[in-house]
Each structure stands twice: as C-alpha cells, then as structure tokens.
Write a protein that holds these residues in place. Structure first.
Motif, mmCIF file in Angstrom:
data_model
loop_
_atom_site.group_PDB
_atom_site.id
_atom_site.type_symbol
_atom_site.label_atom_id
_atom_site.label_comp_id
_atom_site.label_asym_id
_atom_site.label_seq_id
_atom_site.Cartn_x
_atom_site.Cartn_y
_atom_site.Cartn_z
ATOM 1 N N PRO A 74 0.821 -1.208 0.000
ATOM 2 C CA PRO A 74 0.000 0.000 0.000
ATOM 3 C C PRO A 74 0.857 1.262 0.000
ATOM 4 N N ARG A 75 0.326 2.288 -0.640
ATOM 5 C CA ARG A 75 0.998 3.593 -0.606
ATOM 6 C C ARG A 75 0.898 4.148 0.805
ATOM 7 N N THR A 76 1.835 5.006 1.161
ATOM 8 C CA THR A 76 1.779 5.629 2.479
ATOM 9 C C THR A 76 0.736 6.744 2.477
ATOM 10 N N ALA A 77 0.254 7.060 3.642
ATOM 11 C CA ALA A 77 -0.755 8.104 3.775
ATOM 12 C C ALA A 77 -0.168 9.461 3.419
ATOM 13 N N ASP A 78 -1.023 10.324 2.921
ATOM 14 C CA ASP A 78 -0.640 11.688 2.585
ATOM 15 C C ASP A 78 -0.080 12.372 3.838
ATOM 16 N N PRO A 79 1.088 13.027 3.735
ATOM 17 C CA PRO A 79 1.702 13.642 4.916
ATOM 18 C C PRO A 79 0.827 14.693 5.606
ATOM 19 N N PHE A 80 0.107 15.501 4.830
ATOM 20 C CA PHE A 80 -0.763 16.513 5.444
ATOM 21 C C PHE A 80 -1.857 15.838 6.256
ATOM 22 N N VAL A 81 -2.514 14.849 5.663
ATOM 23 C CA VAL A 81 -3.596 14.139 6.346
ATOM 24 C C VAL A 81 -3.061 13.420 7.578
ATOM 25 N N ARG A 82 -1.942 12.755 7.438
ATOM 26 C CA ARG A 82 -1.334 12.038 8.571
ATOM 27 C C ARG A 82 -1.059 13.008 9.730
ATOM 28 N N LEU B 92 -4.408 14.157 11.350
ATOM 29 C CA LEU B 92 -4.986 13.056 12.130
ATOM 30 C C LEU B 92 -4.264 12.901 13.471
ATOM 31 N N ALA B 93 -2.955 13.101 13.474
ATOM 32 C CA ALA B 93 -2.204 13.026 14.732
ATOM 33 C C ALA B 93 -2.669 14.136 15.679
ATOM 34 N N GLU B 94 -2.932 15.315 15.147
ATOM 35 C CA GLU B 94 -3.422 16.415 15.981
ATOM 36 C C GLU B 94 -4.842 16.175 16.484
ATOM 37 N N LEU B 95 -5.684 15.570 15.648
ATOM 38 C CA LEU B 95 -7.060 15.297 16.056
ATOM 39 C C LEU B 95 -7.120 14.246 17.161
ATOM 40 N N GLY B 96 -6.126 13.375 17.203
ATOM 41 C CA GLY B 96 -6.079 12.355 18.241
ATOM 42 C C GLY B 96 -6.970 11.167 17.927
ATOM 43 N N ALA C 58 -8.294 5.290 4.920
ATOM 44 C CA ALA C 58 -9.321 4.576 5.688
ATOM 45 C C ALA C 58 -8.672 3.657 6.711
ATOM 46 N N LEU C 59 -7.646 2.943 6.295
ATOM 47 C CA LEU C 59 -6.962 2.028 7.208
ATOM 48 C C LEU C 59 -6.256 2.783 8.328
ATOM 49 N N LEU C 60 -5.633 3.896 7.992
ATOM 50 C CA LEU C 60 -4.970 4.701 9.019
ATOM 51 C C LEU C 60 -5.990 5.217 10.034
ATOM 52 N N MET C 61 -7.132 5.710 9.548
ATOM 53 C CA MET C 61 -8.151 6.211 10.471
ATOM 54 C C MET C 61 -8.689 5.082 11.352
#
Length: 190
Positions: free
Chosen positions: A20-28, A31-35, A53-56
């Motif tokens: 799988p491709r890695t998650a987009d850096p901005f989104v990643r 998401l870390a900030e959102l917790g 979707a998998l990261l979330m």
C-alpha cells in the motif's frame, strides 16, 4: 459512471498485491493532531485502496471507504481484515452524494477533485466535524493529473462554503486543507 468504474477497476487490479501507498503527509499530520477517533464516524471519499481509511481505523475511527471501484474496495476489505481492522465499504459515484447518509465527524478526500462534490461536502459533516483535503495544484510539475484536475492558487478554500478554515498549506504543487463545520462536535455521537 461505468467507464470510470471500468478504468479504475483495471488500474486497481494491476496494483493488487503491491504494498500500500503511504498516507498523505498533510492528512497524517492532522490526524495526529485530532487524536484518537473515539469510535466517531469518518468517511474516506474516493478512497482507492484505502490508505487513509486504514490509518483512520488504526486510530479508532469508525470508517467507511467510498469509491467508484469495487476492485479497490475489495483490496480495502482484504487489507483491513489482514490488520484486524473494521472498515466499511460503499461503491459510490461521488458526483451524486447518497441521500440520507448520516453525518460524519471526519471526511477525508485525497487526490480526487470534483468541484461540485467539494461544494456539497459540508452536507456530510456533523456540527463541528472536520474535512481534510489534499490534492494537486496548477503548479504540480508532473504530467498527471491533467490540468483540469488541479486547483488554482487559493481555490480550495473557496470551494467549501460554510466551513471554517483551520489550516491550509500550499507548496510544491500540492494543497492541504483542514476545515471545520460550525457548531460543537458531540464526542461519540457522529
């Protein structure tokens, strides 16, 4: 829609079995900030094979991946199962949002540009919900995507009526936007 579906099915079938491709850096980063998702509902629109979707899901969100390609969604399900994650999938033509869709606390759209969809995106968000978008801009140096699928400078913030901009980063031919719906998000409700 069938020609889009066939084209994307063929493309994803070629990539089946690849890492799988890695998650987009901005989104990643956002998401870390959102917790942790705390089991709140999230949508990954134009999900492809589900990298976001998998990261979330790993972060505790209750995720649905929507895409026009049943082949891509099959890969999402396989990867989710292999990681012991729960990710719902829905074959969806995003030029028409399904009616009666429950509001989500988070909507993610990466590398997909349909200006009409972006104008309707607030309809999918619960009060206080977040939208994360990341895509190409007109100064992207590559030949793909075609210019009609690239945003002009500052265009993204204009395409999301009624949402409050939290952060917008434009550089290197990419733009990332984190925006929020008005109101207060009720944890666990959406």
């Amino acid at each position: 829609m069938s020609s889009d579906r066939e084209r994307w099915d063929a493309r994803h079938a070629e990539q089946s079995g690849q890492a799988p491709r890695t998650a987009d850096p901005f989104v990643r980063g956002v998401l870390a900030e959102l917790g942790p998702g705390a089991n709140r509902r999230a949508l990954d629109l134009a999900s492809g094979t589900g990298r976001h979707a998998l990261l979330m899901a790993q972060l505790g969100w209750r995720v649905e991946a929507w895409d026009v390609s049943p082949v891509a969604l099959g890969i999402v399900r396989e990867r989710a199962e292999a990681q012991h994650l729960s990710v719902g999938t829905r074959v969806a033509d995003l030029t028409e949002l399904p009616r009666g869709t429950p509001a989500a606390s988070l909507v993610v759209v990466v590398d997909f540009l349909d200006r009409d969809l972006l104008a309707r995106l607030p309809e999918l968000l619960a009060p206080g919900g977040a939208a994360l978008l990341s895509t190409f801009t007109e100064d992207w140096p590559g030949s793909h995507p075609s210019p009609r699928f690239r945003l002009r400078k500052s265009e993204l913030t204009l395409l999301l009526p009624g949402l409050e901009r939290v952060r917008c980063v434009e550089s290197g031919g990419r733009v990332g936007l984190w925006a929020r719906a008005p109101g207060r998000l009720v944890t666990g409700a959406a």
